[in-house]
Design a protein around this motif. Structure first.
Motif, PDB file in Angstrom:
ATOM      1  N   UNK A   6       0.761  -1.289  -0.003  1.00 25.28           N
ATOM      2  CA  UNK A   6      -0.170   0.103   0.003  1.00 25.28           C
ATOM      3  C   UNK A   6       0.695   0.987  -0.073  1.00 25.28           C
ATOM      4  N   UNK A   7       1.838   0.988   0.671  1.00 26.89           N
ATOM      5  CA  UNK A   7       2.594   2.318   0.578  1.00 26.89           C
ATOM      6  C   UNK A   7       3.480   2.485  -0.606  1.00 26.89           C
ATOM      7  N   UNK A   8       4.221   1.775  -1.072  1.00 25.52           N
ATOM      8  CA  UNK A   8       4.420   1.578  -2.549  1.00 25.52           C
ATOM      9  C   UNK A   8       3.264   1.763  -3.318  1.00 25.52           C
ATOM     10  N   UNK A   9       2.145   2.096  -3.489  1.00 26.33           N
ATOM     11  CA  UNK A   9       0.885   2.495  -4.491  1.00 26.33           C
ATOM     12  C   UNK A   9       0.824   3.934  -4.042  1.00 26.33           C
ATOM     13  N   UNK A  10       0.511   4.414  -2.566  1.00 29.93           N
ATOM     14  CA  UNK A  10       0.759   6.000  -2.294  1.00 29.93           C
ATOM     15  C   UNK A  10       1.726   6.862  -2.982  1.00 29.93           C
ATOM     16  N   UNK A  11       2.834   6.099  -2.337  1.00 27.59           N
ATOM     17  CA  UNK A  11       4.403   6.883  -3.079  1.00 27.59           C
ATOM     18  C   UNK A  11       4.766   6.846  -4.591  1.00 27.59           C
ATOM     19  N   UNK A  12       3.881   6.095  -5.393  1.00 22.40           N
ATOM     20  CA  UNK A  12       3.416   5.862  -6.802  1.00 22.40           C
ATOM     21  C   UNK A  12       2.773   7.107  -7.029  1.00 22.40           C
ATOM     22  N   UNK A  13       1.728   6.617  -6.662  1.00 23.00           N
ATOM     23  CA  UNK A  13       0.095   7.868  -7.126  1.00 23.00           C
ATOM     24  C   UNK A  13       0.710   8.998  -6.115  1.00 23.00           C
ATOM     25  N   UNK A  14       1.323   9.828  -5.090  1.00 24.40           N
ATOM     26  CA  UNK A  14       2.009  11.013  -4.771  1.00 24.40           C
ATOM     27  C   UNK A  14       3.038  11.753  -5.873  1.00 24.40           C
ATOM     28  N   UNK A  15       4.129  11.044  -6.560  1.00 28.73           N
ATOM     29  CA  UNK A  15       5.060  11.087  -6.948  1.00 28.73           C
ATOM     30  C   UNK A  15       4.297  11.496  -8.803  1.00 28.73           C
ATOM     31  N   UNK A  16       3.149  10.838  -9.316  1.00 25.43           N
ATOM     32  CA  UNK A  16       2.422  10.925 -10.230  1.00 25.43           C
ATOM     33  C   UNK A  16       1.675  12.598 -10.581  1.00 25.43           C
ATOM     34  N   UNK A  17       0.752  12.440  -9.322  1.00 25.29           N
ATOM     35  CA  UNK A  17       0.493  14.012  -9.110  1.00 25.29           C
ATOM     36  C   UNK A  17       1.277  14.943  -9.632  1.00 25.29           C
ATOM     37  N   UNK A  18       2.528  14.851  -8.679  1.00 24.88           N
ATOM     38  CA  UNK A  18       3.451  16.013  -8.798  1.00 24.88           C
ATOM     39  C   UNK A  18       3.625  16.492  -9.552  1.00 24.88           C
ATOM     40  N   UNK A  19       3.790  15.397 -10.651  1.00 26.08           N
ATOM     41  CA  UNK A  19       4.253  15.896 -12.019  1.00 26.08           C
ATOM     42  C   UNK A  19       3.551  17.117 -12.797  1.00 26.08           C
ATOM     43  N   UNK A  20       2.200  16.559 -12.314  1.00 28.40           N
ATOM     44  CA  UNK A  20       1.548  18.069 -13.108  1.00 28.40           C
ATOM     45  C   UNK A  20       1.180  19.483 -12.262  1.00 28.40           C
ATOM     46  N   UNK A  74      -3.981  13.958 -16.534  1.00 27.64           N
ATOM     47  CA  UNK A  74      -3.612  13.991 -17.747  1.00 27.64           C
ATOM     48  C   UNK A  74      -4.669  14.402 -18.878  1.00 27.64           C
ATOM     49  N   UNK A  75      -6.179  14.385 -17.955  1.00 25.54           N
ATOM     50  CA  UNK A  75      -7.510  14.474 -18.623  1.00 25.54           C
ATOM     51  C   UNK A  75      -7.738  16.155 -18.543  1.00 25.54           C
ATOM     52  N   UNK A  76      -6.960  16.119 -17.797  1.00 25.64           N
ATOM     53  CA  UNK A  76      -7.529  18.164 -17.716  1.00 25.64           C
ATOM     54  C   UNK A  76      -6.437  18.776 -17.659  1.00 25.64           C
ATOM     55  N   UNK A  77      -5.190  18.181 -18.043  1.00 24.23           N
ATOM     56  CA  UNK A  77      -3.911  18.867 -18.478  1.00 24.23           C
ATOM     57  C   UNK A  77      -4.700  19.033 -19.831  1.00 24.23           C
ATOM     58  N   UNK A  78      -5.012  17.845 -20.933  1.00 27.68           N
ATOM     59  CA  UNK A  78      -5.127  17.596 -21.715  1.00 27.68           C
ATOM     60  C   UNK A  78      -6.485  18.445 -22.622  1.00 27.68           C
ATOM     61  N   UNK A  79      -7.742  18.280 -22.056  1.00 21.33           N
ATOM     62  CA  UNK A  79      -8.687  18.676 -21.465  1.00 21.33           C
ATOM     63  C   UNK A  79      -9.144  19.915 -21.676  1.00 21.33           C
ATOM     64  N   UNK A  80      -8.661  20.444 -20.071  1.00 24.37           N
ATOM     65  CA  UNK A  80      -9.169  21.587 -19.138  1.00 24.37           C
ATOM     66  C   UNK A  80     -10.607  21.447 -18.840  1.00 24.37           C
ATOM     67  N   UNK A  81     -11.079  19.547 -19.089  1.00 26.21           N
ATOM     68  CA  UNK A  81     -12.529  19.230 -18.229  1.00 26.21           C
ATOM     69  C   UNK A  81     -12.397  18.294 -17.976  1.00 26.21           C
ATOM     70  N   UNK A  92     -11.548   4.492 -18.674  1.00 29.48           N
ATOM     71  CA  UNK A  92     -10.737   3.575 -19.790  1.00 29.48           C
ATOM     72  C   UNK A  92      -9.516   4.555 -19.420  1.00 29.48           C
ATOM     73  N   UNK A  93      -8.961   5.588 -19.161  1.00 29.73           N
ATOM     74  CA  UNK A  93      -7.982   6.323 -19.142  1.00 29.73           C
ATOM     75  C   UNK A  93      -6.491   6.137 -18.499  1.00 29.73           C
ATOM     76  N   UNK A  94      -7.372   5.816 -17.050  1.00 25.64           N
ATOM     77  CA  UNK A  94      -7.275   5.206 -16.075  1.00 25.64           C
ATOM     78  C   UNK A  94      -6.226   3.719 -15.694  1.00 25.64           C
ATOM     79  N   UNK A  95      -7.160   2.940 -16.352  1.00 24.09           N
ATOM     80  CA  UNK A  95      -6.344   2.127 -16.915  1.00 24.09           C
ATOM     81  C   UNK A  95      -5.610   1.763 -18.051  1.00 24.09           C
ATOM     82  N   UNK A  96      -5.472   2.658 -18.474  1.00 20.19           N
ATOM     83  CA  UNK A  96      -3.888   3.150 -19.693  1.00 20.19           C
ATOM     84  C   UNK A  96      -2.772   3.841 -18.679  1.00 20.19           C
ATOM     85  N   UNK A  97      -3.768   4.739 -18.231  1.00 26.54           N
ATOM     86  CA  UNK A  97      -2.226   5.004 -17.051  1.00 26.54           C
ATOM     87  C   UNK A  97      -1.464   4.426 -16.155  1.00 26.54           C
TER      88      UNK A  97
END
Length: 257
Positions: A6-20, A74-81, A92-97
């Motif tokens: 669970x900690x690995x998942x949380x760390x990776x999620x935070x790192x991904x979000x930080x990219x935005x 990534x959805x909001x970054x690309x489409x602003x919605x 579907x985009x979540x699965x792909x991401x």
């Protein structure tokens, strides 16, 4: 899932979000999704605890809650919605991401499969027709947890005034308009409400009442009652027509039976 996984998942999620982040901060809409994801994770845990699930299942519930809306960034970054109809299906985009970014790497294959299934289908209008028992268990859990926080967000953005300062939250509906007859009729017939018929904030409230009737777990229904969600909704209703309040009465009766 173990605490370490669970900690690995949380760390990776935070790192991904930080990219935005730009200059260390997320845009206001992305910040809303960050906070939403953290709360959904907590609600998924609360439901699992209320249902008496073992620790490894509770930890997987937390992980799915955190990851379920990973596509929103990534959805909001690309489409602003956040409107899937105007951009891309965020399940579907979540699965792909998750696959593209290898955010589940090193987790056991069974856990990866359950997370991917829950993320991909959490936002779909209908449940898949064929699911394994564990797939259905976690998909129903994340749908409940997601709805629980959407109930909170719907109330909070109105009570705080954010809905007027951030008009993109409204997605082009009339805040002060009355409920639409076809939406009211679909609610009373127990039918899935067609999003294309949503014309007002009153319709949005009826949609969320319909979700309460579709909650899968008794613990989820108890949380709606414990949090006084119906009373909070009524407090911030922009209109209070007889037809709208009748929908609330029907839902209150359902939750208390």
């Amino acid at each position: 899932m173990t605490p370490a996984e669970l900690q690995v998942v949380a760390d990776r999620w935070h790192a991904f979000v930080d990219r935005f982040r730009v200059d260390g901060a997320l845009s206001p809409m992305m910040q809303l999704k960050l906070e939403h994801s953290v709360r959904v994770s907590a609600d998924a845990l609360a439901i699992a605890e209320g249902e008496g699930w073992p620790d490894d299942e509770k930890q997987l519930a937390e992980a799915i809650g955190l990851l379920h809306d990973i596509a929103r960034f990534p959805q909001f970054e690309q489409y602003q919605t956040f409107s899937d109809a105007d951009s891309i299906d965020h399940g579907d985009l979540g699965f792909q991401t998750l696959e593209k970014e290898n955010l589940l790497g090193e987790l056991p294959a069974e856990i990866q499969s359950l997370i991917l299934h829950a993320v991909q289908h959490h936002n779909k209008k209908d449940l898949p027709t064929a699911m394994a028992g564990a797939e259905e268990k976690y998909l129903r859990l994340i749908r409940d947890a997601d709805w629980l926080d959407i109930f909170f967000v719907c109330w909070e953005v109105i009570a705080s005034g954010k809905i007027h300062s951030q008009p993109e939250i409204m997605m082009n509906i009339d805040f002060n308009g009355p409920p639409t007859d076809v939406v009211v009729d679909q609610f009373h017939r127990g039918e899935a409400i067609n999003y294309q018929n949503l014309n007002s904030m009153a319709d949005r409230f009826i949609l969320q009442l319909s979700w309460m009737h579709d909650l899968s777990y008794a613990a989820s229904k108890r949380l709606v009652c414990d949090r006084s969600i119906l009373d909070k909704f009524i407090d911030v209703l922009p209109v209070k027509t007889d037809s709208l309040l009748r929908c609330f009465e029907v839902t209150a009766k359902f939750l208390n039976t």
